[in-house]
Design an enzyme around this catalytic site. Structure first.
Site, PDB file in Angstrom:
ATOM      1  N   GLU A 258      -4.728  12.562 -43.755  1.00 45.57           N
ATOM      2  CA  GLU A 258      -6.096  13.057 -43.577  1.00 45.57           C
ATOM      3  C   GLU A 258      -6.792  11.647 -43.640  1.00 45.57           C
ATOM      4  OE1 GLU A 258      -7.494  15.396 -46.889  1.00 45.57           O
ATOM      5  OE2 GLU A 258      -6.128  17.057 -46.509  1.00 45.57           O
ATOM      6  N   HIS A 281     -11.071  19.200 -45.539  1.00 44.25           N
ATOM      7  CA  HIS A 281     -10.704  19.110 -47.048  1.00 44.25           C
ATOM      8  C   HIS A 281     -12.006  19.163 -47.685  1.00 44.25           C
ATOM      9  CE1 HIS A 281      -7.722  17.511 -50.226  1.00 44.25           C
ATOM     10  NE2 HIS A 281      -8.721  18.435 -50.543  1.00 44.25           N
TER      11      HIS A 281
END
Ligand code: NAI
Length: 412
Positions: A258, A281
C-alpha cells in the site's frame, strides 16, 4: 508533582479531556522535532500516531519519559524492546475502530448486490443503465464470516438486523451472537456463502489463505470482501475469478503493498473490473474511531501515570491494583531473575512497613510489581529498592520529587 504528557500529530482532543480529569498536564506539538530541550526533559508521557518513530535515540532524548501512548491501532513505529528495556510501557488501541469497519462491510454488501458503484460511475459519465439483472436484496442471503472476533461478531449482528442468514468459521470455538451458526471448516463456509467477508488477522496461518483453490470453492456468483489484511487473499486469483464470471463482485480495502503517502498513484490488476469496489485502507478511518482511540489510549496513559496500572501495554507485564487511600503505592520494574521478589519484600519488611496489596506479572525478560504499603516519609526504603542491581525503574504514586533521582533505567 503533576505528571505531564506531550501529545503529537493532532491527536483527537478527547484525549486532553480524559488526561485533565486525572490532573495530567497536557502539552501539544505537531512533531517531536518541533519540541525544545526543556519540554523534552520534563515530560513523563508521550502520545503519538503513526508518523512518529520512537527508536533508541528518540528515547535517549526524553530522559523522564515513563509511558508511550500510540493513538492508533499498530505499534510498528516504536522500538518495543528498547522501550521495555527502559521500563517504558507502550499502550495502543487495537479495537476502537471495530464498529467503523463493520459498518463499511454492511455498506459494501448492499452496494455489491445492487452494482451501485458501477451504476453511479455510469451516470457520472453520462450512461443511463436501468436493469434488475444481477441485482438482489440482501435479505435472506447467506453471509459467511471468516474470523468471529471483534469485527466479525459486529458484522454478524448488523447483517442479521438486515435479514441475512449468518454463518462463520473461526479456529477458536466462539459463542454465536443472535442466530448465527459456527461451521466447522473454511471449505463449508466458502461453499455456503453468497457473500464471504474476511476478518482474521495477518498470521503465518492466514497468509494467502484465500488462494485460487479456496476461491474455486466459492459459490458461482458470490461476492468476496476483504477489509482485514492484504496478505490474506491472492488478488491475482481473485481477478481471474471475477473476469471469468465465477464471482460477481468484490470489495477490497487492503492490499499486499500500500502507498505510504496520500495522493500517491495506485495501479492494480483489479482496476477496471466490473462490480469491484476498491478503497484505500479506510475501513477504520472515521472521526468516531479517532475519538474512541483518543479516549481509550488517554485512559490507559492516565491510569499508568496516576495509579501504576500497566493493563493494556503491548510490551510489558500487566499489573494493576484497586485505588486505596492513605497508601504509598510503589511500581518496581526489574529484570526477571530469581530472588528479586523475596529481596524486595525483605527490604520493605526491614523498615517495618506492611505490604497491604500486591500485583505481580512477568514476561521472559521483565517483571513488574505494584505494591501498596503503609505510608512513610522515609526515603531510605525507596533508595534501597531503586538501587537493587536488577532494578530498571521505580515509580511512586503519587509521584514524589525523589522518584526522578531513583529512576535507574539506562539505555540499552
Ligand atoms: P480479532 O483479533 O478481534 O478477531 C480475529 C478473529 O480471527 C479471532 O476470533 C480469531 O480467533 C480468528 N482467527 C485467527 N486466525 C484464524 C484462522 N487461521 N482461522 C480462523 N479464524 C482465525 O481482530 P479484529 O479486531 O476483529 O480484526 C480483524 C482484522 O481486521 C485484522 O486483520 C485487523 O488488522 C483488520 N482491521 C482492518 C481495518 C481496516 O482499516 N481495514 C481496521 C481494523 C482492523
Amino acid at each position: 508533582m503533576t505528571p505531564s504528557t506531550l501529545l503529537l500529530e493532532g491527536i483527537h482532543d478527547a484525549a486532553d479531556s480524559r488526561l485533565h480529569q486525572e490532573s495530567v498536564h497536557v502539552r501539544r506539538a505537531p512533531r517531536l522535532t518541533d519540541v525544545d530541550c526543556d519540554l523534552r526533559n520534563s515530560i513523563s508521557g508521550l502520545g503519538i500516531r503513526s508518523r512518529t518513530t520512537l527508536d533508541a535515540a528518540a528515547f535517549e532524548s526524553l530522559p523522564k519519559l515513563s509511558a508511550v501512548g500510540c493513538f492508533c491501532i499498530g505499534t510498528n513505529q516504536v522500538d518495543l524492546n528498547c522501550a521495555a528495556g527502559l521500563g517504558i510501557p507502550v499502550f495502543n488501541s487495537p479495537f476502537s475502530n471495530t464498529r467503523s469497519v463493520a459498518e463499511l462491510v454492511l455498506g459494501e454488501v448492499i452496494c455489491l448486490h445492487r452494482k451501485l458503484f458501477d451504476r453511479s460511475a455510469g451516470m457520472h459519465t453520462g450512461r443511463w443503465r436501468k436493469s434488475a439483472s444481477g441485482a438482489h436484496e440482501i435479505r435472506g442471503r447467506t453471509l459467511g464470516i471468516l474470523g468471529y472476533g471483534h469485527i466479525g461478531a459486529q458484522v454478524s449482528v448488523l447483517a442479521e438486523a438486515m435479514g441475512m442468514r449468518v454463518l462463520y468459521h473461526d479456529h477458536q470455538p466462539k459463542l454465536p451472537l443472535g442466530n448465527a451458526s459456527q461451521v466447522d471448516s473454511l471449505e463449508t463456509l466458502l461453499r455456503e456463502s453468497d457473500v464471504f467477508t474476511i476478518h482474521v488477522p495477518d498470521t503465518p496461518m492466514t497468509q494467502n489463505m484465500i488462494d485460487a483453490d479456496a476461491i474455486s470453492k466459492m459459490k458461482s456468483g458470490a461476492f468476496l470482501l476483504n477489509n482485514a489484511r492484504g496478505s490474506i487473499v491472492d488478488l491475482g486469483a481473485l481477478a481471474v475469478a471475477l473476469r471469468t464470471g465465477h464471482l460477481a463482485g468484490a470489495a477490497i480495502d487492503v492490499f499486499p503493498e500500500e502507498p505510504s503517502e496520500n495522493d500517491a498513484s495506485f495501479g492494480h490488476e483489479l482496476c477496471g473490473i466490473e462490480n469491484v469496489i476498491l478503497t484505500p485502507h479506510i475501513g477504520g478511518s472515521t472521526r468516531e474511531a479517532q475519538e474512541n482511540i483518543a479516549r481509550d489510549v488517554a485512559e490507559k496513559l492516565a491510569r499508568f501515570l496516576t495509579t501504576g496500572s500497566t493493563n493494556g501495554a503491548v510490551n510489558f507485564p500487566e499489573v494493576s491494583l484497586r485505588p486505596r487511600a492513605d497508601q504509598l503505592r510503589i511500581l518496581h520494574i526489574h529484570h526477571n531473575v530469581p530472588g528479586v521478589l523475596s529481596r524486595l519484600h525483605a527490604t520493605i519488611a526491614k523498615v517495618g512497613l506492611n505490604i497491604n496489596a500486591e500485583s505481580l506479572d512477568s514476561n521472559m525478560q521483565h517483571s513488574c510489581v505494584l505494591l501498596d504499603v503503609d505510608p512513610t516519609n522515609d526515603p531510605t526504603v525507596l533508595d534501597a529498592l531503586a538501587s537493587m542491581p536488577e532494578a530498571i525503574r521505580l515509580h511512586t504514586f503519587p509521584p514524589r520529587q525523589h522518584d526522578a533521582a531513583t529512576a535507574v533505567a539506562t539505555l540499552a
